[in-house]
Motif scaffolding. Structure first.
Motif, PDB file in Angstrom:
ATOM      1  N   LEU B   5       0.863  -1.244   0.222  1.00 42.01           N
ATOM      2  CA  LEU B   5       0.126   0.090   0.005  1.00 42.01           C
ATOM      3  C   LEU B   5       0.885   1.365  -0.049  1.00 42.01           C
ATOM      4  N   ILE B   6       1.873   1.217   0.761  1.00 40.20           N
ATOM      5  CA  ILE B   6       2.902   2.300   0.716  1.00 40.20           C
ATOM      6  C   ILE B   6       3.544   2.590  -0.491  1.00 40.20           C
ATOM      7  N   VAL B 129      10.672   2.675   1.813  1.00 37.33           N
ATOM      8  CA  VAL B 129       9.446   2.117   2.208  1.00 37.33           C
ATOM      9  C   VAL B 129       9.143   2.028   3.731  1.00 37.33           C
ATOM     10  N   GLY B 130       8.260   2.773   4.360  1.00 38.21           N
ATOM     11  CA  GLY B 130       7.994   2.869   5.714  1.00 38.21           C
ATOM     12  C   GLY B 130       9.246   3.101   6.559  1.00 38.21           C
ATOM     13  N   GLY B 140       6.394  -9.014  -6.570  1.00 35.25           N
ATOM     14  CA  GLY B 140       5.030  -8.337  -6.316  1.00 35.25           C
ATOM     15  C   GLY B 140       5.037  -6.742  -6.435  1.00 35.25           C
ATOM     16  N   GLN B 141       6.099  -6.439  -5.508  1.00 37.42           N
ATOM     17  CA  GLN B 141       6.171  -5.114  -5.344  1.00 37.42           C
ATOM     18  C   GLN B 141       6.764  -4.253  -6.656  1.00 37.42           C
ATOM     19  N   SER B 142       7.321  -4.772  -7.408  1.00 36.70           N
ATOM     20  CA  SER B 142       7.603  -4.195  -8.788  1.00 36.70           C
ATOM     21  C   SER B 142       6.178  -4.052  -9.502  1.00 36.70           C
ATOM     22  N   LEU B 143       5.254  -5.186  -9.409  1.00 37.91           N
ATOM     23  CA  LEU B 143       4.039  -4.819 -10.117  1.00 37.91           C
ATOM     24  C   LEU B 143       3.229  -3.994  -9.698  1.00 37.91           C
ATOM     25  N   VAL B 144       3.194  -3.886  -8.269  1.00 36.95           N
ATOM     26  CA  VAL B 144       2.423  -2.614  -7.614  1.00 36.95           C
ATOM     27  C   VAL B 144       2.921  -1.379  -8.014  1.00 36.95           C
ATOM     28  N   TYR B 145       4.332  -1.261  -7.936  1.00 39.82           N
ATOM     29  CA  TYR B 145       5.154  -0.083  -8.175  1.00 39.82           C
ATOM     30  C   TYR B 145       4.740   0.528  -9.692  1.00 39.82           C
ATOM     31  N   ASN B 202       3.249   9.872   7.289  1.00 31.41           N
ATOM     32  CA  ASN B 202       2.389  10.155   8.523  1.00 31.41           C
ATOM     33  C   ASN B 202       1.288   9.325   8.450  1.00 31.41           C
ATOM     34  N   LEU B 203       0.749   8.797   7.073  1.00 32.41           N
ATOM     35  CA  LEU B 203      -0.336   8.051   7.144  1.00 32.41           C
ATOM     36  C   LEU B 203      -0.203   6.676   7.608  1.00 32.41           C
ATOM     37  N   PHE B 204       0.896   6.156   7.420  1.00 31.26           N
ATOM     38  CA  PHE B 204       1.212   4.633   7.713  1.00 31.26           C
ATOM     39  C   PHE B 204       2.116   4.661   9.145  1.00 31.26           C
ATOM     40  N   LYS B 205       2.021   5.407   9.923  1.00 25.48           N
ATOM     41  CA  LYS B 205       2.953   5.365  11.064  1.00 25.48           C
ATOM     42  C   LYS B 205       2.536   4.328  12.115  1.00 25.48           C
TER      43      LYS B 205
END
Lengths: 235, 205
Positions: B5-6, B129-130, B140-145, B202-205
């Protein structure tokens, strides 16, 4: 061709047919790497090196490359030289290699280089193509330096990484970010429009006519009018 | 899941390819005049970015890296993308003519779009990331990116085609009409995206 016209092949790229401000090609690196002079000069010279070499090879092969597959052929030749430049910079100028990062690899799809291959090198003799590559490459470098000078002096208060006494304390930070790039580029294009109007030439528009893919655009129903949105700009 | 999501959110909003990394400016300025063309181009870019990532990631990890051929990345990727775009066009034409009619015209344009080549190379670059830096995303991360970058492109195109319909009026000074005012409007839209800067952390803290 006599000596004078050879010289004009080189110098026309500097101002008269500047690839960035008059032909409006290669917009992406112009905005992306001009936050400082160091990046601008190294990007400009790297692109010039690729442009000269690719123009030479494409000109030598112009009667061999079949018309139908010419664009993929051009891209492979250009990508080969980009890889060479990448390897050389990685080995000898690692700092600059880090600074330019992904934009170095993206010289491959820079439309100045593909555009010159299509418009000039595939139709002219090797020597003229090399000179054209040199002129266009230096014109690109000059344009990048103009952008970088404004952005570095007013955005960072520096010049070539060296602080300028008074300006250092009064910087306009957003000029070093991408919005600043769009803004400075817009203002310089406006300046170029004024100069073109004085000389009675058409205003600069997005380089679709120079773009090797203009034919595809047109068949896609994107007319020149959509592409070059300068109607009413200079009437 | 949070990680993905991030990556998605930051590639759409913070590291927007057009407005923040300034890649793919030509179609952004050229095809954004009419909203239907902008949407068509945006969807075609999403499609090609995802397919190109799915094709180039395995090539890099299973073919180039094990054989010490990492330096061939640029030349191999551009060839893979060019071939892939041709292939997609032929397949769409044969099996899904409706989609081909809607997107087909934009597909060949995307071969030399620097945003597409940029995404496939960026998959192996540094990503925050975070709070920690990852070098090289997994598949998987690459596809999301790639999906996020494409969505960001579509978002920028649609927003900008809305802005553009209002700027080229008679109140614009003559010198600025056409390309200059378009670029300055792009600057303002890009400035708006600068505001998303710290939102992800801040959103994913």
């Amino acid at each position: 061709m006599d000596k004078n016209s050879k010289l004009s092949v080189v110098t026309k790229g500097f101002l008269k047919e500047n690839p960035v401000f008059v032909l409006v090609l290669g917009t992406c690196p112009t905005i992306a790497v001009t936050t400082g002079l160091v990046g601008a000069v190294s990007m400009g010279l790297a692109a010039t090196a690729v442009l000269i070499c690719s123009n030479l090879v494409i000109s030598l092969l112009r009667n061999i490359i079949p018309d139908k597959v010419r664009i993929p052929c051009f891209i492979v030749i250009i990508a080969g030289f980009v890889t060479l430049v990448q390897m050389l910079m990685h080995a000898y100028l690692p700092d600059l290699y880090e600074l330019l990062g992904i934009y170095l690899a993206l010289i491959t799809v820079n439309c100045i280089i593909l555009g010159r291959a299509e418009m000039f090198a595939s139709k002219n003799r090797p020597l003229d193509s090399v000179l054209d590559g040199l002129g266009m490459g230096l014109g690109f470098t000059i344009a990048l330096i103009c952008m970088a000078l404004i952005r570095e002096v007013f955005g960072k208060g520096q010049i070539w990484g060296v602080d300028i006494p008074f300006l250092k304390d009064h910087t306009i930070g957003f000029l070093t970010k991408s919005p600043g790039g769009f803004l400075v580029f817009g203002l310089l294009i406006a300046l170029s429009t004024v100069i073109a109007a004085k000389q009675g030439k058409p205003a600069p528009k997005l380089g679709c006519a120079q773009c090797p893919q203009a034919g595809i655009c047109r068949s896609a129903g994107v007319t020149d009018d959509d592409c070059a949105k300068t109607e009413g700009g200079n009437d | 899941m949070k990680e993905l999501l991030i990556i998605l959110m930051s590639s759409v909003l913070v590291d927007n390819y057009v407005l923040s990394k300034t890649l793919g400016i030509c179609p952004f300025l050229g095809v954004s005049k009419k909203i239907d063309q902008a949407v068509g181009m945006g969807i075609a870019v999403i499609f090609v970015m995802i397919m190109a990532t799915a094709a180039t990631w395995p090539v890099q990890v299973y073919l180039l890296d094990p054989n010490g051929l990492g330096y061939l990345q640029t030349i191999v990727f551009i060839l893979v993308i060019a071939a892939l775009v041709q292939f997609i066009e032929i397949v769409l034409k044969k099996f899904i003519p409706g989609l081909h009619k809607a997107l087909g015209v934009y597909l060949p344009l995307i071969t030399t779009n620097c945003a597409v080549l940029g995404v496939t190379i960026d998959n192996f670059g540094n990503h925050s990331v975070g709070g920690e830096i990852i070098t090289g995303l997994n598949f998987g991360q690459s596809l999301v990116y790639a999906a996020g970058s494409g969505l960001g492109f579509l978002l920028a195109m649609v927003l900008f085609s809305g802005v553009r319909s209002r700027i080229d009026g008679p109140t614009t000074p003559k010198v600025f009409r056409g390309l200059p005012v378009t670029l300055i409007a792009a600057s303002v839209v890009s400035l708006a995206f600068l505001g998303f800067g710290g939102i992800i952390d801040n959103l994913f803290k």
